[in-house]
Design an enzyme around this catalytic site. Structure first.
Site, PDB file in Angstrom:
ATOM      1  N   HIS A  22      -4.952   3.103  -2.232  1.00 49.95           N
ATOM      2  CA  HIS A  22      -5.802   2.837  -0.909  1.00 49.95           C
ATOM      3  C   HIS A  22      -7.185   3.861  -0.097  1.00 49.95           C
ATOM      4  O   HIS A  22      -8.018   3.104   0.013  1.00 49.95           O
ATOM      5  CB  HIS A  22      -4.557   3.076  -0.408  1.00 49.95           C
ATOM      6  CG  HIS A  22      -3.158   2.094  -0.501  1.00 49.95           C
ATOM      7  ND1 HIS A  22      -2.579   1.476  -0.707  1.00 49.95           N
ATOM      8  CD2 HIS A  22      -3.659   0.585  -0.622  1.00 49.95           C
ATOM      9  CE1 HIS A  22      -1.528   0.808  -0.461  1.00 49.95           C
ATOM     10  NE2 HIS A  22      -2.042   0.001  -0.941  1.00 49.95           N
ATOM     11  N   LYS A  46       5.612  -9.648   0.521  1.00 49.77           N
ATOM     12  CA  LYS A  46       5.190 -10.369  -0.348  1.00 49.77           C
ATOM     13  C   LYS A  46       7.071 -10.529  -1.061  1.00 49.77           C
ATOM     14  O   LYS A  46       7.753 -10.292  -1.047  1.00 49.77           O
ATOM     15  CB  LYS A  46       5.377  -8.881  -1.921  1.00 49.77           C
ATOM     16  CG  LYS A  46       3.587  -8.900  -1.832  1.00 49.77           C
ATOM     17  CD  LYS A  46       2.816  -8.426  -2.815  1.00 49.77           C
ATOM     18  CE  LYS A  46       1.312  -7.798  -2.152  1.00 49.77           C
ATOM     19  NZ  LYS A  46       0.904  -7.086  -2.179  1.00 49.77           N
ATOM     20  N   ARG A 101      -7.356  -3.036  -9.308  1.00 45.34           N
ATOM     21  CA  ARG A 101      -6.778  -2.047 -11.205  1.00 45.34           C
ATOM     22  C   ARG A 101      -6.860  -2.929 -11.960  1.00 45.34           C
ATOM     23  O   ARG A 101      -7.089  -2.080 -13.146  1.00 45.34           O
ATOM     24  CB  ARG A 101      -5.234  -2.464 -10.030  1.00 45.34           C
ATOM     25  CG  ARG A 101      -5.405  -1.059  -8.821  1.00 45.34           C
ATOM     26  CD  ARG A 101      -3.817  -1.455  -8.493  1.00 45.34           C
ATOM     27  NE  ARG A 101      -3.095  -2.334  -8.248  1.00 45.34           N
ATOM     28  CZ  ARG A 101      -2.301  -2.923  -7.476  1.00 45.34           C
ATOM     29  NH1 ARG A 101      -1.454  -1.893  -7.025  1.00 45.34           N
ATOM     30  NH2 ARG A 101      -1.101  -3.644  -6.964  1.00 45.34           N
ATOM     31  N   SER A 139       2.470   0.384  -3.447  1.00 43.07           N
ATOM     32  CA  SER A 139       2.839   0.932  -2.821  1.00 43.07           C
ATOM     33  C   SER A 139       4.410   0.631  -3.191  1.00 43.07           C
ATOM     34  O   SER A 139       5.156   1.486  -2.830  1.00 43.07           O
ATOM     35  CB  SER A 139       2.716   0.059  -1.683  1.00 43.07           C
ATOM     36  OG  SER A 139       1.750   0.807  -0.887  1.00 43.07           O
TER      37      SER A 139
END
Length: 170
Positions: A22, A46, A101, A139
């Site tokens: 990040h 999520k 990514r 994360s």
């Protein structure tokens, strides 16, 4: 109407917790644009699972990490809830910067960018490729490793590693 230069962008995320990946995206956005606002999303998370850290904790950790990494100049950090395009309009940003990514990131982010374009056609979506050394960092991986007692100091700033250790030892 003449095209205008983007002076201000938002780097959004849940930052649960903030990682070196990040921070790399924020650092790069700061190099490209005069003003950067990092939008910390309240987000239910999520898969319907809420964030590990509260919104206030995530904002605090991010501010501390930006200071530790020497990239706090010209970077504002603000929490937000609701639509990203509404937040961008509220802070006066002309674009959104996202890190990618892998192809799976691209597919998801392209869908989001297409939707945002429908909601706010003047808003630009800017994608930066992940630095290869952070391509595997997320994360959720950091949280999982920390929950198992692993050292995550190679993935996150020292303030975040300390918060994770404290959180998962409680």
């Amino acid at each position: 109407m003449a095209d205008s230069v983007i002076e201000h962008v938002v780097v959004p995320g849940t930052f649960d917790p903030v990682t070196f990946g990040h921070l790399d995206v924020i650092r790069r956005a700061r190099r490209l644009f005069p003003r950067v606002t990092v939008g910390v999303a309240a987000s239910v998370g999520k898969n319907g699972v809420g964030p590990t850290f509260s919104l206030d904790e995530r904002v605090r950790m991010l501010l501390e990490a930006l200071e530790l990494e020497g990239i706090s100049e010209r970077v504002d950090v603000r929490p937000f809830s609701g639509l990203l395009v509404a937040f961008c309009q509220e802070v006066g940003a002309g674009g959104v910067v996202k890190g990618l990514r892998a192809m799976t990131d691209f597919e998801y982010e392209l869908q989001q960018a297409d939707l945002n374009s429908q909601l706010a056609p003047q808003m630009e979506s800017i994608f930066v490729m992940s630095n290869p050394k952070y391509g595997y960092v997320s994360s959720s991986i950091v949280r999982e490793l920390a929950s198992l007692g692993s050292d995550v100091s190679f993935l996150v700033p020292k303030n975040v590693a300390a918060e994770l250790a404290r959180h998962f030892s409680a």
